[in-house]
Design an enzyme around this catalytic site. Sequence first.
Site, PDB file in Angstrom:
ATOM      1  N   LYS A 174     -98.255  29.689 -54.851  1.00  0.00           N
ATOM      2  CA  LYS A 174     -97.701  28.703 -55.797  1.00  0.00           C
ATOM      3  C   LYS A 174     -98.813  28.120 -56.663  1.00  0.00           C
ATOM      4  O   LYS A 174     -98.684  28.001 -57.880  1.00  0.00           O
ATOM      5  CB  LYS A 174     -96.965  27.586 -55.028  1.00  0.00           C
ATOM      6  CG  LYS A 174     -95.625  28.056 -54.445  1.00  0.00           C
ATOM      7  CD  LYS A 174     -95.023  27.073 -53.445  1.00  0.00           C
ATOM      8  CE  LYS A 174     -93.782  27.694 -52.788  1.00  0.00           C
ATOM      9  NZ  LYS A 174     -93.178  26.877 -51.745  1.00  0.00           N
TER      10      LYS A 174
ATOM     11  N   GLN B 165     -94.488  21.548 -48.619  1.00  0.00           N
ATOM     12  CA  GLN B 165     -94.142  22.827 -48.003  1.00  0.00           C
ATOM     13  C   GLN B 165     -93.497  22.608 -46.632  1.00  0.00           C
ATOM     14  O   GLN B 165     -94.023  21.869 -45.794  1.00  0.00           O
ATOM     15  CB  GLN B 165     -95.405  23.700 -47.882  1.00  0.00           C
ATOM     16  CG  GLN B 165     -95.142  25.123 -47.439  1.00  0.00           C
ATOM     17  CD  GLN B 165     -94.317  25.945 -48.430  1.00  0.00           C
ATOM     18  OE1 GLN B 165     -94.398  25.763 -49.633  1.00  0.00           O
ATOM     19  NE2 GLN B 165     -93.511  26.859 -47.910  1.00  0.00           N
TER      20      GLN B 165
ATOM     21  N   ASP C 195     -88.296  21.132 -56.068  1.00  0.00           N
ATOM     22  CA  ASP C 195     -87.687  22.003 -55.057  1.00  0.00           C
ATOM     23  C   ASP C 195     -86.150  21.912 -55.109  1.00  0.00           C
ATOM     24  O   ASP C 195     -85.458  22.773 -54.583  1.00  0.00           O
ATOM     25  CB  ASP C 195     -88.121  21.545 -53.657  1.00  0.00           C
ATOM     26  CG  ASP C 195     -89.040  22.539 -52.980  1.00  0.00           C
ATOM     27  OD1 ASP C 195     -88.967  23.739 -53.299  1.00  0.00           O
ATOM     28  OD2 ASP C 195     -89.815  22.102 -52.114  1.00  0.00           O
TER      29      ASP C 195
HETATM   30  N1  GUN Z   1     -90.393  26.699 -47.000  1.00  0.00           N
HETATM   31  C1  GUN Z   1     -89.683  27.843 -47.144  1.00  0.00           C
HETATM   32  N2  GUN Z   1     -89.090  27.884 -48.353  1.00  0.00           N
HETATM   33  C2  GUN Z   1     -89.431  26.747 -48.985  1.00  0.00           C
HETATM   34  C3  GUN Z   1     -89.137  26.218 -50.267  1.00  0.00           C
HETATM   35  O1  GUN Z   1     -88.418  26.797 -51.083  1.00  0.00           O
HETATM   36  N3  GUN Z   1     -89.689  24.986 -50.532  1.00  0.00           N
HETATM   37  C4  GUN Z   1     -90.463  24.334 -49.656  1.00  0.00           C
HETATM   38  N4  GUN Z   1     -90.933  23.147 -50.021  1.00  0.00           N
HETATM   39  N5  GUN Z   1     -90.761  24.800 -48.460  1.00  0.00           N
HETATM   40  C5  GUN Z   1     -90.244  26.000 -48.132  1.00  0.00           C
END
Ligand code: GUN
Length: 294
Positions: free
Chosen positions: A54, A98, A121
Site C-alpha cells: 500500500k 491494517q 477503507d
Molecule cells: N486486512 C485484510 N483486508 C483488509 C482491508 O481491506 N483493510 C484493512 N484495513 N485491513 C485488512
Amino acid sequence: MSAKIISGVEIAKQIREELKAEVAEMKEKHGVTPGLVTILVGENPASVSYVTAKQKTAHELGFYSVQDNQPADISEDALLSLIKKYNDDSAIHGILVQLPLPKHINETKVLYAIHPDKDVDGFHPVNVGKMVIGEQCFLPCTPHGILEMLMRSGAQTKGAEVVVVGRSNIVGKPIANLMLQKRDGGDATVTICHTRTRDMAFHTRRADILIVAAGRPKVITADMVKEGAVVIDVGVNRIGQTPEGKAILCGDVDFEAIKEKASMITPVPGGVGPMTITMLMKNTVQAARQAAGL
Ligand code: GUN
C-alpha cells in the site's frame, strides 16, 4: 474452452495511471497532495506485506504517505489517541488501520474512531450505511475493486444471477449489496451463501457471476460452476513456502479445473489483490478532493 483471465494486475495498472494523472493535476492546479497513513500494529507477516504494498503504491502515485508502525502490545487507548492525531492532521486525508489487530484491542472501537471523512477503507458505520442506501461514500476497497473488474471486463451484471460465497463485513456483505443496487456493475439478482448454507452447489451452479470470498483453499470445485460463468476469486490462502521463503498462494476456487469451464476468471495471485490496493488509492484521492472542496 479456456476462460479469459481477468488480470487484476492490468486493470489496476490502468486505474493507477488514471490516478497518477489526477494527482499530478490536483497538485499543480490546486496545491493539494493526497495524504495517506497506514497504521500497522505488530508484525503479522501478511499484514506487513499488505501495508508495504500500500505504501509503495501511494508513493508511486505521488501521495504524501506515512507508514506508522506500532508494537503489538500498544494499548487500545494509545492507538485511539494516535487515530485522533491523524483525524486532526490536515495533511492526512485517509487513515488505514491494517486488520487484524491483536486480541486485546477492540477492532470495532478502533474502526469507529476513524473520522468517516478519512475512512478510506469504507469500514465506518456511517460509510457502510451510506453504501447500503446508495449514497455517495467511500466504498470498501475489495468490493469496489471487484465492481471495477467486472465492468472493465465487459461482464453483464444487469439481470444476472450473482452468487456470493462468504458473508464477511469486508467482502461478502458489501459486494452482495452493491451488486443488487441500481447502478453500473449492479442490477443483479443476488444470493449469499455461507458456512450454514444447506446445499452450496445448488446455488453456485445457478450463478452467471460467482464471487467467492470463503477464506478456504479450493472450496469451489469445477462441478459447482456453470458452463460460461464469470468467476471472481477473492481468496488469498497461504498454502506453503518456496525454498526462498516466499509464500505460495492459492485462491478459494480450483482455478486449473474451473478455467476450462468458465468464460472469465480471476487468477490468484494477480486478480482481486492488486485491485484492493488500487481502490484504496482511489478512495484517498476522493478524500483529498472532498477535503479541499474540489
Ligand atoms: N486486512 C485484510 N483486508 C483488509 C482491508 O481491506 N483493510 C484493512 N484495513 N485491513 C485488512
